[in-house]
Design a protein around this motif. Structure first.
Motif, PDB file in Angstrom:
ATOM      1  N   ILE A 177       0.863  -1.040  -0.084  1.00 29.52           N
ATOM      2  CA  ILE A 177      -0.070   0.037   0.001  1.00 29.52           C
ATOM      3  C   ILE A 177       0.932   1.079  -0.007  1.00 29.52           C
ATOM      4  N   GLY A 178       2.083   1.247   0.681  1.00 30.44           N
ATOM      5  CA  GLY A 178       2.888   2.385   0.641  1.00 30.44           C
ATOM      6  C   GLY A 178       3.607   2.524  -0.635  1.00 30.44           C
ATOM      7  N   GLU A 179       4.132   1.444  -1.401  1.00 32.92           N
ATOM      8  CA  GLU A 179       4.525   1.573  -2.640  1.00 32.92           C
ATOM      9  C   GLU A 179       3.395   2.314  -3.730  1.00 32.92           C
ATOM     10  N   THR A 180       2.342   1.756  -3.403  1.00 34.68           N
ATOM     11  CA  THR A 180       1.275   2.139  -4.458  1.00 34.68           C
ATOM     12  C   THR A 180       0.980   3.494  -4.282  1.00 34.68           C
ATOM     13  N   ALA A 181       0.932   3.975  -2.990  1.00 37.10           N
ATOM     14  CA  ALA A 181       0.531   5.349  -2.675  1.00 37.10           C
ATOM     15  C   ALA A 181       1.803   6.239  -3.169  1.00 37.10           C
ATOM     16  N   LYS A 182       2.944   5.832  -3.085  1.00 36.50           N
ATOM     17  CA  LYS A 182       3.995   6.773  -3.560  1.00 36.50           C
ATOM     18  C   LYS A 182       3.975   6.759  -5.059  1.00 36.50           C
ATOM     19  N   LEU A 183       3.861   5.602  -5.792  1.00 40.75           N
ATOM     20  CA  LEU A 183       3.762   5.663  -7.211  1.00 40.75           C
ATOM     21  C   LEU A 183       2.744   6.407  -7.614  1.00 40.75           C
ATOM     22  N   LEU A 184       1.444   6.485  -7.116  1.00 43.43           N
ATOM     23  CA  LEU A 184       0.449   7.108  -7.713  1.00 43.43           C
ATOM     24  C   LEU A 184       0.246   8.473  -7.128  1.00 43.43           C
ATOM     25  N   GLY A 185       0.781   8.971  -6.235  1.00 37.60           N
ATOM     26  CA  GLY A 185       0.798  10.353  -5.652  1.00 37.60           C
ATOM     27  C   GLY A 185      -0.380  10.584  -4.781  1.00 37.60           C
ATOM     28  N   VAL A 186      -0.717   9.407  -3.982  1.00 34.73           N
ATOM     29  CA  VAL A 186      -1.762   9.574  -2.897  1.00 34.73           C
ATOM     30  C   VAL A 186      -1.250   9.216  -1.706  1.00 34.73           C
ATOM     31  N   THR A 187      -2.084   9.249  -0.820  1.00 39.09           N
ATOM     32  CA  THR A 187      -1.829   8.734   0.585  1.00 39.09           C
ATOM     33  C   THR A 187      -2.258   7.449   1.079  1.00 39.09           C
ATOM     34  N   THR A 188      -1.684   6.828   1.922  1.00 37.33           N
ATOM     35  CA  THR A 188      -2.180   5.421   2.182  1.00 37.33           C
ATOM     36  C   THR A 188      -3.478   5.446   2.931  1.00 37.33           C
ATOM     37  N   GLN A 189      -3.717   6.521   3.721  1.00 39.29           N
ATOM     38  CA  GLN A 189      -5.045   6.847   4.055  1.00 39.29           C
ATOM     39  C   GLN A 189      -6.099   7.145   3.027  1.00 39.29           C
ATOM     40  N   THR A 190      -5.841   7.561   1.817  1.00 38.65           N
ATOM     41  CA  THR A 190      -6.632   7.547   0.739  1.00 38.65           C
ATOM     42  C   THR A 190      -7.045   6.467   0.241  1.00 38.65           C
ATOM     43  N   LEU A 191      -5.968   5.472  -0.007  1.00 34.52           N
ATOM     44  CA  LEU A 191      -6.238   4.198  -0.334  1.00 34.52           C
ATOM     45  C   LEU A 191      -7.150   3.314   0.585  1.00 34.52           C
ATOM     46  N   ARG A 192      -6.906   3.531   2.076  1.00 33.89           N
ATOM     47  CA  ARG A 192      -7.896   2.810   2.939  1.00 33.89           C
ATOM     48  C   ARG A 192      -9.010   3.260   2.943  1.00 33.89           C
ATOM     49  N   HIS A 193      -9.314   4.602   2.507  1.00 30.14           N
ATOM     50  CA  HIS A 193     -10.835   5.244   2.615  1.00 30.14           C
ATOM     51  C   HIS A 193     -11.352   4.795   1.253  1.00 30.14           C
ATOM     52  N   TYR A 194     -10.719   4.527  -0.038  1.00 28.28           N
ATOM     53  CA  TYR A 194     -11.167   3.727  -1.199  1.00 28.28           C
ATOM     54  C   TYR A 194     -11.644   2.442  -0.815  1.00 28.28           C
ATOM     55  N   GLU A 195     -10.837   1.848   0.032  1.00 26.34           N
ATOM     56  CA  GLU A 195     -11.352   0.394   0.678  1.00 26.34           C
ATOM     57  C   GLU A 195     -12.545   0.457   1.116  1.00 26.34           C
ATOM     58  N   LYS A 196     -12.719   1.492   2.206  1.00 28.37           N
ATOM     59  CA  LYS A 196     -13.668   1.428   3.114  1.00 28.37           C
ATOM     60  C   LYS A 196     -15.125   1.714   2.469  1.00 28.37           C
ATOM     61  N   ILE A 197     -15.057   2.723   1.548  1.00 34.57           N
ATOM     62  CA  ILE A 197     -16.290   2.734   0.867  1.00 34.57           C
ATOM     63  C   ILE A 197     -16.688   2.106  -0.395  1.00 34.57           C
ATOM     64  N   ASP A 198     -15.761   1.105  -0.645  1.00 35.83           N
ATOM     65  CA  ASP A 198     -15.856   0.079  -1.500  1.00 35.83           C
ATOM     66  C   ASP A 198     -15.800   0.787  -3.141  1.00 35.83           C
ATOM     67  N   ILE A 199     -14.859   1.587  -2.962  1.00 35.04           N
ATOM     68  CA  ILE A 199     -14.550   1.914  -4.521  1.00 35.04           C
ATOM     69  C   ILE A 199     -13.585   1.226  -5.192  1.00 35.04           C
ATOM     70  N   LEU A 200     -12.444   0.550  -4.452  1.00 31.79           N
ATOM     71  CA  LEU A 200     -11.271   0.012  -4.732  1.00 31.79           C
ATOM     72  C   LEU A 200     -10.944  -0.859  -3.707  1.00 31.79           C
ATOM     73  N   GLN A 201     -10.939  -2.305  -3.993  1.00 31.10           N
ATOM     74  CA  GLN A 201     -10.264  -2.979  -3.164  1.00 31.10           C
ATOM     75  C   GLN A 201      -9.039  -3.553  -3.505  1.00 31.10           C
ATOM     76  N   PRO A 202      -7.956  -3.813  -2.237  1.00 32.60           N
ATOM     77  CA  PRO A 202      -6.689  -4.167  -2.537  1.00 32.60           C
ATOM     78  C   PRO A 202      -6.627  -5.641  -3.222  1.00 32.60           C
ATOM     79  N   SER A 203      -5.736  -5.962  -4.056  1.00 32.75           N
ATOM     80  CA  SER A 203      -5.930  -7.055  -4.723  1.00 32.75           C
ATOM     81  C   SER A 203      -5.804  -8.441  -3.735  1.00 32.75           C
ATOM     82  N   TYR A 204      -4.805  -8.185  -2.752  1.00 33.98           N
ATOM     83  CA  TYR A 204      -4.477  -9.237  -1.742  1.00 33.98           C
ATOM     84  C   TYR A 204      -4.392  -8.553  -0.407  1.00 33.98           C
ATOM     85  N   VAL A 205      -4.928  -9.247   0.725  1.00 36.69           N
ATOM     86  CA  VAL A 205      -4.757  -8.556   1.821  1.00 36.69           C
ATOM     87  C   VAL A 205      -4.169  -9.880   2.469  1.00 36.69           C
TER      88      VAL A 205
END
Length: 267
Positions: A7-35
């Protein structure tokens, strides 16, 4: 190319924060491929990067995440286009409002600097005026200034007139014979409108376009020199005379400068 990115690598590559990616997951807009069930670490695949990028640019266009989620779930351009067209309408309306606000600000800058742009020693000068739209009320012989103000305020507060767009240019239509005797005697009291109303109201009138002969004076003090007027209008008299208030300060109005505009006949 590796399969999973943290999640950290993804956030850095895409110019977002890890909190943003976790929020995407929470509202079911984008789920991680693997947990990882033991560590809770979240991983994303490269083919998800374009989804994150799309969410970012759709947000930049103004779409809320709830709408983006529905669009992403549909997965078709047909689901995206209506949202973009609606956002275009909203943005265009906002642009029109901003452009109107800019014009209003420019108008008020000109209003507060108008008289300072002229030579105060110039007794008489000419201006060319377009048709102006006003809401007005009549003035009566026994009126105090407050009576005129209250009458105009009462008219403007009417439901039909309250929604109109005004500009703070107050003025009077003046009695011509009294003007030539240095007497302030208004026939009507008015305020500018930004544009002509699209409905009938007896409070509306137009100030005629044309060339006006003008001079500056403290109208309410009745101190202007009538000799110059008598000389210029030796054989005729103007039909329309307007006194426009220009505020010199924001408190005292009795000493406000006015521009007296006298409509000249066409040559």
């Amino acid at each position: 190319m590796k399969k999973y990115y943290t999640i950290g690598e993804t956030a850095k590559l895409l110019g977002v924060t890890t909190q943003t990616l976790r929020h995407y997951e929470k509202i079911d807009i984008l789920q991680p491929s693997y947990v990882d069930m033991e560590t809770g670490y979240r991983y994303y695949e490269f083919n998800q990067f374009h989804c994150i990028d799309r969410i970012k640019y759709l947000q930049h266009l103004g779409l809320p995440l709830s709408e983006i989620r529905n669009i992403m779930k549909k997965g078709t351009v047909d689901g995206l286009l209506p949202a973009l067209e609606n956002e275009w309408q909203t943005a265009y309306h906002e642009l029109e409002q901003i452009q109107s606000r800019i014009k209003d600000i420019e108008w008020y800058i000109n209003y507060f600097t108008y008289l300072s742009q002229m030579e105060p020693s110039t007794a008489l000068y000419r201006t060319q005026q377009d048709t102006r739209h006003v809401i007005y009320v009549p003035c009566y012989e026994q009126d105090e200034l407050a009576d005129m103000e209250i009458r105009l305020a009462a008219a403007r507060s009417l439901k039909q007139l309250h929604a109109l767009s005004y500009r703070r240019q107050y003025g009077y239509e003046l009695s011509v014979p009294d003007l030539f005797q240095s007497i302030f005697k208004p026939k009507t009291y008015f305020i500018y409108l930004k544009q002509r109303p699209d409905f009938y109201t007896p409070y509306y009138k137009e100030l005629p376009a044309g060339e006006y002969l003008c001079f500056r004076t403290k109208l309410l003090r009745e101190q202007w020199d009538t000799k110059v007027l008598q000389t210029f209008f030796s054989s005729t008299r103007p039909v329309t005379v307007i006194g426009l208030e220009f505020e010199g300060n924001l408190v005292e109005y009795m000493d406000a400068e006015y521009e007296i505009q006298m409509l000249l006949p066409p040559e």
